[in-house]
Design a protein around this motif. Structure first.
Motif: not given
Ligand SMILES: Nc1ncnc2c1ncn2[C@@H]1O[C@H](COP(=O)(O)OP(=O)(O)OP(=O)(O)O)[C@@H](O)[C@H]1O
Ligand SMILES: [Mg+2]
Lengths: 234, 237
Positions: B84-89, B128, B130-131, B144
Motif C-alpha cells: 500500500v503506497m500512501l499518496r505522499r513522497t 511520490p 505511487p509512481v 516503512r
C-alpha cells in the motif's frame, strides 16, 4: 435585437470602467459564497471521512440521506431558514434575517450535502486502498480521518469546486433570506433577477458577465492551486 | 519487549460466505528465528498471516499470544502482498508510522532519510510513492514496516515479481533485521528464498497445515509425498 446589442455595449462599459455598484455587488457575492464554502467544507470534509471509516448502525441510511439532500430545492431551504430566523422563529432573537450571515447559512445548508457526497466517494475509494495498512499500523480513528482528508486533497478540491459552483449561481434561497437589499444583501444573482424584472438589461447582462467571469476565475484558481502543489501523478 | 511468543493456534478457522478458507489450524510457533509459510496459490498463506496479525477475522478457534493479543499486534508490522503506497513522497511514507506514534516531525524525517538509505531509496526521497516501480515499492514498504522497530514482521511474498538483485537487497535487509532480534514470518513462492531464510517451515495445502518442520529437515527429507512433490516443483492438489 437592438435591445440586446445596446445592452451588451453598455454592459461592456460597466465592466471595463469598474462601475462601483457592480464591483460592490460582485464582491459581496464572492464574500458570501466563499464564506459559505469555507464553513461548508469544514463541516462536509470531516463528515465524509467519518462516514468512510466509521461503521455504525445508520451509516447507509445517512449516506443515502446525504445523497438525497443534494437535490434539496434551494427555495425550500430559503423558506425554512427564513422561518427559523424570522422574528417569531426559534433563532429570531439573533436578528440575522436579511443579513449576509443568513445568506451564508442558507448556502451552507444547500452545499454541505453536495460537497460531503462527492468527498465521501473519493475518501471511500482511498480508504479501500489504505485500509489494510492503517489498520495494521493501529492508527486511531482521528488519525485515519486526517490521513484520508490530506491524501485525498486533490479530489476534495473538486468537491469544493462543485460546492462553489452551486453556491455562486444560487438565487432562490438567498433572495428569500437576504431580501436583495441594496448595499446590504444584494448579490450578483439576486441583482440580475431584479434588473431583468425592471427591464434594465444592460446592468443585468453586465452582472451576468461578471458572474460567469468570477466562477471561471475561481475555478481556474483552485485548479492551479491543486496543480502547482506537486507535479506528481497519483 | 512484549514476549509475544510462543503463539498457539487452536482450531483456528477462517470462513467466508460458507467456505472454509483456512483451518482448522493447530500450530505452535515459538518464534525461534524465521518462519516461512509455503504452499500453492490459494492454499491460504495470506489468510494465515492476516489471521495471526489480526488483519483477518477468525471464524472459530483461537490464537493465543504469550502476551495480551492487542499488545502483540501493536508490536508487529505487516508488509502486504501488494504494498500500500500512501499518496505522499517516499520520505513522508517512511516517516508516517513514526508521526502516527507522535514522534516530532524533524526526528521522524531524519529517521526516514536514514531508512531510505538503508533500503536503497536515498535518491528517491521526494518522489511520490505511487509512481515507484514494483521493486522500489516493496523496498519502501519494507523500510516503512521496519522503521518502527517491530518485534515481529510479517511479509507476504515480499519478493514476488522482483529481479535477483532486488531480491538479494531485500533479503540482506531482512537478515540484518533478524540479527537485530526482529522475528520474521513470511510467505514465499521462491523455494531458494525459503531455503535461505527459513528456520521453520509451514507447508500449507488447501487451507490446512500439511507439514511443519525445522527448515533443514523439511528441505532435506520432507515427510509427506505432497511436500516432496511441491519442492520438486510438481503441481500439488
Ligand atoms: N475475503 C475473502 N472472501 C472469500 N474468499 C477469500 C477471501 N480472502 C481469500 N479468499 C479465498 O481464500 C483462499 C486462500 O487465499 P489466500 O490469499 O490466503 O491464498 P494464498 O496462499 O495467499 O495464495 P497466493 O499464493 O495466490 O497469494 C483463496 O481461494 C481465496 O480465493
Ligand atoms: Mg497470498
Amino acid at each position: 435585437m437592438g435591445d440586446l446589442w445596446s445592452g451588451l455595449t453598455q454592459a461592456f462599459w460597466l465592466v471595463v470602467t469598474l462601475d462601483s455598484e457592480l464591483v460592490e455587488i460582485a464582491l459581496r457575492s464572492l464574500q458570501v459564497t466563499l464564506g459559505a464554502l469555507v464553513v461548508a467544507s469544514a463541516i462536509a470534509m470531516p463528515m465524509a471521512a467519518f462516514l468512510a471509516v466509521k461503521r455504525f448502525r445508520f451509516r447507509r441510511p445517512v449516506i443515502a440521506l446525504l445523497n438525497a439532500l443534494m437535490g434539496l430545492p434551494p427555495v425550500v431551504v430559503g423558506l425554512v431558514v427564513y422561518v427559523v430566523l424570522s422574528r417569531s422563529g426559534p433563532l429570531g432573537a439573533l436578528g440575522l434575517l436579511f443579513t449576509p450571515t443568513a445568506m451564508v447559512i442558507a448556502q451552507v445548508i444547500i452545499i454541505v450535502p453536495l460537497i460531503a457526497s462527492i468527498a465521501h466517494q473519493s475518501i471511500r475509494d482511498l480508504w479501500q486502498e489504505y485500509h489494510d495498512l492503517l489498520i495494521s499500523m493501529n492508527v486511531s480513528q482521528r488519525q485515519k480521518m486526517q490521513t484520508l482528508i490530506w491524501d485525498a486533497r486533490r479530489a476534495l478540491l473538486t468537491a469544493a469546486l462543485a460546492g462553489f459552483g452551486r453556491a455562486i449561481g444560487e438565487v432562490g434561497a438567498i433572495m428569500i433570506v437576504g431580501g436583495n437589499i441594496d448595499h446590504a444583501t444584494r448579490v450578483l444573482t439576486t441583482a440580475i433577477a431584479l434588473e431583468t424584472g425592471k427591464g434594465d438589461f444592460a446592468l443585468a447582462l453586465a452582472l451576468g458577465f461578471v458572474l460567469i467571469g468570477l466562477a471561471i476565475t475561481v475555478n481556474l484558481g483552485i485548479h492551479w492551486l491543486g496543480r502547482t502543489e506537486r507535479e506528481g501523478r497519483w | 519487549m512484549t514476549q509475544m511468543f510462543p503463539v498457539t493456534l487452536s482450531g483456528a478457522t477462517a470462513r467466508r460466505q460458507g467456505q472454509t478458507l483456512v483451518g482448522p489450524v493447530d500450530l505452535t510457533l515459538d518464534g525461534g528465528g524465521t518462519c516461512v509459510v509455503i504452499g500453492p496459490n490459494g492454499s491460504g498463506k495470506t489468510t494465515l498471516l492476516r489471521l495471526l496479525h489480526g488483519a483477518a477475522r477468525l471464524s472459530t478457534g483461537r490464537i493465543d499470544w504469550a502476551c495480551d493479543t492487542e499488545l502483540a499486534h501493536r508490536a508487529q508490522a505487516f508488509v502486504f502482498q501488494s504494498p500500500v503506497m500512501l499518496r505522499r513522497t517516499v520520505e513522508e511514507n517512511l516517516a508516517y508510522p513514526l508521526r502516527i506514534k507522535g514522534e516530532p516531525k524533524k526526528a521522524a524525517h531524519a529517521k526516514a532519510r536514514d531508512w531510505a538509505a538503508r533500503v536503497g531509496l536515498a535518491g528517491l526521497l521526494n518522489r511520490p510513492a505511487p509512481v515507484l516501480s514494483g521493486g522500489e515499492q516493496q523496498k519502501l514498504a519494507l523500510g516503512r514496516a521496519l522503521i518502527s522497530s517491530p518485534e515481529l514482521l510479517f511479509l507476504d511474498e515480499p519478493c514476488a515479481a522482483l529481479d535477483g538483485r532486488s531480491m538479494r537487497d531485500i533479503e540482506t535487509i531482512l537478515t540484518e533485521a533478524k540479527a537485530q532480534g526482529t522475528k520474521l514470518i513470511l510467505s514465499t513462492h521462491d523455494m531458494g528464498q525459503a531455503r535461505r531464510l527459513a528456520d521453520t517451515v509451514v507447508f500449507l495445502l488447501r487451507g490446512k497445515v500439511h507439514e511443519v518442520a525445522d527448515a533443514k529437515q523439511f528441505f532435506d527429507e520432507p515427510e509427506t509425498a505432497q511436500a516432496k512433490a511441491f519442492l520438486k516443483g510438481d503441481i500439488v492438489e
